[in-house]
Design a protein around this motif. Sequence first.
Motif, short mmCIF file in Angstrom:
data_model
loop_
_atom_site.label_atom_id
_atom_site.label_comp_id
_atom_site.label_asym_id
_atom_site.label_seq_id
_atom_site.Cartn_x
_atom_site.Cartn_y
_atom_site.Cartn_z
N GLU A 291 0.84 -1.19 0.00
CA GLU A 291 0.00 0.00 0.00
C GLU A 291 0.88 1.24 0.00
N PHE B 251 1.44 5.13 1.46
CA PHE B 251 1.10 5.96 2.61
C PHE B 251 1.76 7.32 2.46
N LEU B 252 1.11 8.33 3.01
CA LEU B 252 1.66 9.67 3.09
C LEU B 252 2.00 9.94 4.55
N PHE B 253 3.26 10.27 4.80
CA PHE B 253 3.68 10.73 6.12
C PHE B 253 3.70 12.25 6.07
N ILE B 254 2.90 12.89 6.91
CA ILE B 254 2.87 14.34 7.00
C ILE B 254 3.76 14.72 8.18
N ARG C 226 5.16 17.02 10.94
CA ARG C 226 4.73 18.16 11.76
C ARG C 226 5.83 18.49 12.76
N MET D 18 -0.88 -0.66 7.47
CA MET D 18 -0.74 0.46 8.41
C MET D 18 0.22 0.12 9.54
N GLU E 117 2.19 12.24 10.89
CA GLU E 117 0.82 11.80 10.68
C GLU E 117 0.84 10.85 9.49
N ILE E 118 0.27 9.67 9.64
CA ILE E 118 0.29 8.66 8.59
C ILE E 118 -1.10 8.54 7.99
N ARG E 119 -1.16 8.69 6.68
CA ARG E 119 -2.44 8.59 5.99
C ARG E 119 -2.32 7.59 4.85
N PRO E 120 -3.17 6.55 4.82
CA PRO E 120 -3.17 5.64 3.69
C PRO E 120 -3.70 6.38 2.46
N MET E 121 -3.13 6.08 1.33
CA MET E 121 -3.54 6.75 0.09
C MET E 121 -4.54 5.88 -0.66
#
Length: 115
Positions: free
Chosen positions: A2, A4-7, A9, A83, A104-108
């Motif tokens: 998968e 993922f986007l790591f934002i 901060r 995840m 912050e981890i967001r699945p794409m």
Amino acid sequence: MENFLFIVREDLQRLKETGAQQQRIQEMTKWCEGLAESGNYKGGDPLKTNGSYITKDNVLSDGPFIEAKECISGFILLHAENMEQAIAIAQTCPYVLDGSMALEIRPMLTATMMS
């Protein structure tokens, strides 16, 4: 796998310290090089702290904004099995480990998820 986007901060005051931002970019680059060797890293970049915030009725320019204590200072695109693996990878970040950064981890969504 998968995506993922790591934002990234970070505290605005820490980023304003002389030389701190460049040193942090170098450390993050080194960490990302390790992720690339493992096949998980897809890309990413640091971001400048200034920008604009746009809503339907308003454009706020010249951020970061007075009320903000943290800013999004970068992003990382990553491949992971799930995840749980993405979280485990994020927990190896040197600045997450020292408490000076949050990821912050967001699945794409993929094209197949949107249809």
